[in-house]
Every structure is written in C-alpha cells, then in structure tokens.
Design a protein around this motif. Structure first.
Motif, PDB file in Angstrom:
ATOM      1  N   ALA A  93      22.041  24.562 -17.699  1.00 53.23           N
ATOM      2  CA  ALA A  93      21.133  25.607 -17.464  1.00 53.23           C
ATOM      3  C   ALA A  93      20.777  25.466 -15.901  1.00 53.23           C
ATOM      4  CB  ALA A  93      19.976  25.596 -18.192  1.00 53.23           C
ATOM      5  N   ALA A  94      20.287  26.505 -15.264  1.00 51.29           N
ATOM      6  CA  ALA A  94      20.094  26.679 -13.966  1.00 51.29           C
ATOM      7  C   ALA A  94      19.412  27.796 -13.813  1.00 51.29           C
ATOM      8  CB  ALA A  94      21.262  26.561 -12.888  1.00 51.29           C
ATOM      9  N   SER A  95      18.352  27.655 -12.591  1.00 54.37           N
ATOM     10  CA  SER A  95      17.694  28.833 -12.072  1.00 54.37           C
ATOM     11  C   SER A  95      17.201  28.601 -10.549  1.00 54.37           C
ATOM     12  CB  SER A  95      16.281  28.969 -12.953  1.00 54.37           C
ATOM     13  OG  SER A  95      15.401  27.896 -12.729  1.00 54.37           O
ATOM     14  N   VAL A  96      16.747  29.761 -10.051  1.00 58.90           N
ATOM     15  CA  VAL A  96      16.493  29.895  -8.756  1.00 58.90           C
ATOM     16  C   VAL A  96      15.089  30.718  -8.716  1.00 58.90           C
ATOM     17  CG1 VAL A  96      17.963  31.720  -7.811  1.00 58.90           C
ATOM     18  CG2 VAL A  96      17.125  29.990  -6.367  1.00 58.90           C
ATOM     19  N   THR A  97      14.014  30.031  -8.130  1.00 61.47           N
ATOM     20  CA  THR A  97      12.770  30.649  -7.838  1.00 61.47           C
ATOM     21  C   THR A  97      12.665  30.848  -6.526  1.00 61.47           C
ATOM     22  OG1 THR A  97      12.169  29.385 -10.011  1.00 61.47           O
ATOM     23  CG2 THR A  97      10.580  30.219  -8.583  1.00 61.47           C
ATOM     24  N   VAL A  98      11.881  32.108  -6.018  1.00 61.07           N
ATOM     25  CA  VAL A  98      11.380  32.315  -4.856  1.00 61.07           C
ATOM     26  C   VAL A  98       9.929  32.914  -4.973  1.00 61.07           C
ATOM     27  CG1 VAL A  98      11.721  33.933  -2.777  1.00 61.07           C
ATOM     28  CG2 VAL A  98      13.948  32.863  -3.783  1.00 61.07           C
ATOM     29  N   ALA A  99       8.955  32.246  -4.030  1.00 58.23           N
ATOM     30  CA  ALA A  99       7.647  32.570  -4.320  1.00 58.23           C
ATOM     31  C   ALA A  99       7.191  32.594  -5.582  1.00 58.23           C
ATOM     32  CB  ALA A  99       7.397  34.032  -3.377  1.00 58.23           C
ATOM     33  N   GLY A 100       7.467  31.644  -6.242  1.00 59.26           N
ATOM     34  CA  GLY A 100       6.762  31.528  -7.644  1.00 59.26           C
ATOM     35  C   GLY A 100       7.606  32.410  -8.860  1.00 59.26           C
ATOM     36  N   VAL A 160      27.019  38.368 -11.268  1.00 61.67           N
ATOM     37  CA  VAL A 160      26.724  36.889 -10.621  1.00 61.67           C
ATOM     38  C   VAL A 160      25.298  36.930 -10.215  1.00 61.67           C
ATOM     39  CG1 VAL A 160      27.277  34.942  -9.336  1.00 61.67           C
ATOM     40  CG2 VAL A 160      29.005  36.433 -10.471  1.00 61.67           C
ATOM     41  N   PRO A 161      24.381  36.271 -10.793  1.00 63.01           N
ATOM     42  CA  PRO A 161      23.061  36.311 -10.341  1.00 63.01           C
ATOM     43  C   PRO A 161      22.991  35.449  -9.345  1.00 63.01           C
ATOM     44  CG  PRO A 161      22.929  35.229 -12.526  1.00 63.01           C
ATOM     45  CD  PRO A 161      24.417  35.865 -12.286  1.00 63.01           C
ATOM     46  N   THR A 162      22.120  35.592  -8.197  1.00 65.23           N
ATOM     47  CA  THR A 162      21.787  35.074  -6.953  1.00 65.23           C
ATOM     48  C   THR A 162      20.494  34.642  -6.524  1.00 65.23           C
ATOM     49  OG1 THR A 162      21.657  36.776  -5.464  1.00 65.23           O
ATOM     50  CG2 THR A 162      23.893  36.309  -6.228  1.00 65.23           C
ATOM     51  N   GLY A 163      20.190  33.920  -5.758  1.00 55.17           N
ATOM     52  CA  GLY A 163      18.775  33.527  -5.006  1.00 55.17           C
ATOM     53  C   GLY A 163      18.689  34.733  -4.118  1.00 55.17           C
ATOM     54  N   VAL A 164      17.798  34.574  -3.259  1.00 54.74           N
ATOM     55  CA  VAL A 164      17.415  35.597  -2.207  1.00 54.74           C
ATOM     56  C   VAL A 164      17.747  34.955  -0.829  1.00 54.74           C
ATOM     57  CG1 VAL A 164      15.562  36.709  -0.949  1.00 54.74           C
ATOM     58  CG2 VAL A 164      15.422  36.309  -3.357  1.00 54.74           C
ATOM     59  N   PHE A 165      18.796  35.679  -0.462  1.00 56.43           N
ATOM     60  CA  PHE A 165      19.218  35.149   0.838  1.00 56.43           C
ATOM     61  C   PHE A 165      18.268  34.973   1.973  1.00 56.43           C
ATOM     62  CE2 PHE A 165      21.620  35.280   4.924  1.00 56.43           C
ATOM     63  CZ  PHE A 165      22.866  34.558   4.793  1.00 56.43           C
ATOM     64  N   GLY A 166      18.103  33.571   2.600  1.00 55.35           N
ATOM     65  CA  GLY A 166      17.361  33.402   3.857  1.00 55.35           C
ATOM     66  C   GLY A 166      16.146  32.765   3.282  1.00 55.35           C
ATOM     67  N   ALA A 167      15.852  33.038   1.787  1.00 56.19           N
ATOM     68  CA  ALA A 167      14.335  32.637   1.365  1.00 56.19           C
ATOM     69  C   ALA A 167      14.380  31.215   1.328  1.00 56.19           C
ATOM     70  CB  ALA A 167      13.927  33.357   0.108  1.00 56.19           C
ATOM     71  N   ASP A 168      13.009  30.558   1.206  1.00 58.30           N
ATOM     72  CA  ASP A 168      12.888  29.374   0.774  1.00 58.30           C
ATOM     73  C   ASP A 168      13.081  29.222  -0.864  1.00 58.30           C
ATOM     74  OD1 ASP A 168      11.953  26.897   0.617  1.00 58.30           O
ATOM     75  OD2 ASP A 168       9.859  27.168   0.804  1.00 58.30           O
ATOM     76  N   MET A 169      13.910  28.632  -1.270  1.00 55.21           N
ATOM     77  CA  MET A 169      14.339  28.833  -2.792  1.00 55.21           C
ATOM     78  C   MET A 169      14.306  27.314  -3.224  1.00 55.21           C
ATOM     79  SD  MET A 169      17.609  31.334  -2.935  1.00 55.21           S
ATOM     80  CE  MET A 169      18.337  30.771  -1.087  1.00 55.21           C
ATOM     81  N   GLN A 170      13.670  27.376  -4.758  1.00 54.87           N
ATOM     82  CA  GLN A 170      13.364  26.332  -5.601  1.00 54.87           C
ATOM     83  C   GLN A 170      14.679  26.513  -6.507  1.00 54.87           C
ATOM     84  OE1 GLN A 170      10.543  27.678  -4.553  1.00 54.87           O
ATOM     85  NE2 GLN A 170      10.715  26.164  -2.794  1.00 54.87           N
ATOM     86  N   VAL A 171      15.602  25.555  -6.718  1.00 57.55           N
ATOM     87  CA  VAL A 171      16.847  25.458  -7.400  1.00 57.55           C
ATOM     88  C   VAL A 171      16.545  24.468  -8.547  1.00 57.55           C
ATOM     89  CG1 VAL A 171      19.092  25.711  -7.867  1.00 57.55           C
ATOM     90  CG2 VAL A 171      18.271  26.329  -5.711  1.00 57.55           C
ATOM     91  N   ALA A 172      16.615  24.975  -9.768  1.00 55.83           N
ATOM     92  CA  ALA A 172      16.264  23.807 -10.872  1.00 55.83           C
ATOM     93  C   ALA A 172      17.695  23.810 -11.710  1.00 55.83           C
ATOM     94  CB  ALA A 172      15.287  24.198 -11.892  1.00 55.83           C
ATOM     95  N   LEU A 173      18.069  22.770 -11.962  1.00 52.25           N
ATOM     96  CA  LEU A 173      19.339  22.618 -12.829  1.00 52.25           C
ATOM     97  C   LEU A 173      19.620  21.336 -13.845  1.00 52.25           C
ATOM     98  CD1 LEU A 173      22.379  20.742 -11.095  1.00 52.25           C
ATOM     99  CD2 LEU A 173      20.570  21.524  -9.569  1.00 52.25           C
ATOM    100  N   VAL A 174      20.221  21.545 -14.743  1.00 50.46           N
ATOM    101  CA  VAL A 174      20.494  20.354 -15.510  1.00 50.46           C
ATOM    102  C   VAL A 174      22.173  20.222 -15.341  1.00 50.46           C
ATOM    103  CG1 VAL A 174      20.641  19.415 -17.992  1.00 50.46           C
ATOM    104  CG2 VAL A 174      18.448  20.760 -17.138  1.00 50.46           C
TER     105      VAL A 174
END
Length: 150
Positions: A10-17, A121-135
């Motif tokens: 599993a993986a996820s990317v979070t921006v500003a909560g 294909v989902p993505t993060g937000v280009f250029g943002a401060d991202m938190q990436v979580a993964l297993v």
C-alpha cells in the motif's frame, strides 16, 4: 529521467493533511526529471516499468510484470533524485529540471503509463510539500535511469 520503483502492499501521498493519491498492492514510483529528458526517456521508462517482472507468480518467483499482475501505480514527482553532494554536504539540485520543464514531462510520463496500463495513475501534487507513506513489499526497490539503460 530517474525513477525509483518500489513494490508496495500500500502507498499514499498526502498534501496539507489531505490524501491526494493512494493505492493498494502495486508500485510506488518516485520520478525525477532532468533538463535533457524528452519523449524517448518517457517511452523507455514506461515500457520498462510496465514489463518489469517483479511480482510473484504462483510459485513465489518474481516472474510477473505490472501488466500481467494488474497492480496499481502511484507516481510522485521528486526532483531530489538528481541531488549531488560532490562539493560538500549540502545537496545541489542543478541537474534537476526546473518546474516549467519537469512538470509537462512528468505529466506526459503519467499519461503514457496510464494509456499502457489502461487505467488512471494517481499522483501527488507537483511541487507541493508531500508526505509519502508506503509499505514496501519484499522489500523490492529498483532504480531506473533512462540515461543509463542496463
């Protein structure tokens, strides 16, 4: 272009909560773009990633590709893949493409991969401060560089 390929449970990317992309079993792709990159780099990486045999078959052997296994993909832009520390301890990112160059190439990469896979294909937000979580599953982590195809 450089891509860190991580097989994940599993993986996820979070921006500003807010979670802006998440997947179950599949691949997390951390994608860095260099000024000299172009369509040929995208084509090579999309072909390589979609056909990379890193998923287990029924015998437990890494013998299946993303196309065969059907896993999900999450792509996150990451200019730090071109960090250099040759002249000291503070990383230099001079080889990383500026946003006006890297954003369209990253978007082309994601679009090309989506077309080959037949799904978004989902993505993060280009250029943002991202938190990436993964297993990380395996763990399996592979670095691909279109300038150094092996």
């Amino acid at each position: 272009m450089r891509v860190v390929v991580q097989r994940v449970s599993a993986a996820s990317v979070t921006v500003a909560g807010e979670v802006c992309g998440q997947i179950g079993p599949g691949l997390l792709l951390l994608v860095g773009v260099e000024e000299v990159d172009g369509q040929q780099d995208i084509d090579w990486l999309v072909r390589k990633i979609s056909q990379l045999r890193i998923f287990n078959d029924d015998a437990g052997v890494m013998n299946l590709s993303l196309l065969e296994q059907g896993g999900e993909v999450l792509a996150v832009s990451q200019f730090t893949l071109f960090a250099s520390t040759r002249k000291g301890n503070r990383p230099s990112y001079s080889r990383a493409a500026r946003g006006d160059i890297s954003r369209p190439l990253f978007e082309q990469f994601v679009d090309s991969l989506s077309r080959v896979l037949g799904r978004a294909v989902p993505t993060g937000v280009f250029g943002a401060d991202m938190q990436v979580a993964l297993v990380n599953d395996g763990p399996v982590t592979i670095l691909l560089d279109s300038r150094d195809p092996e």
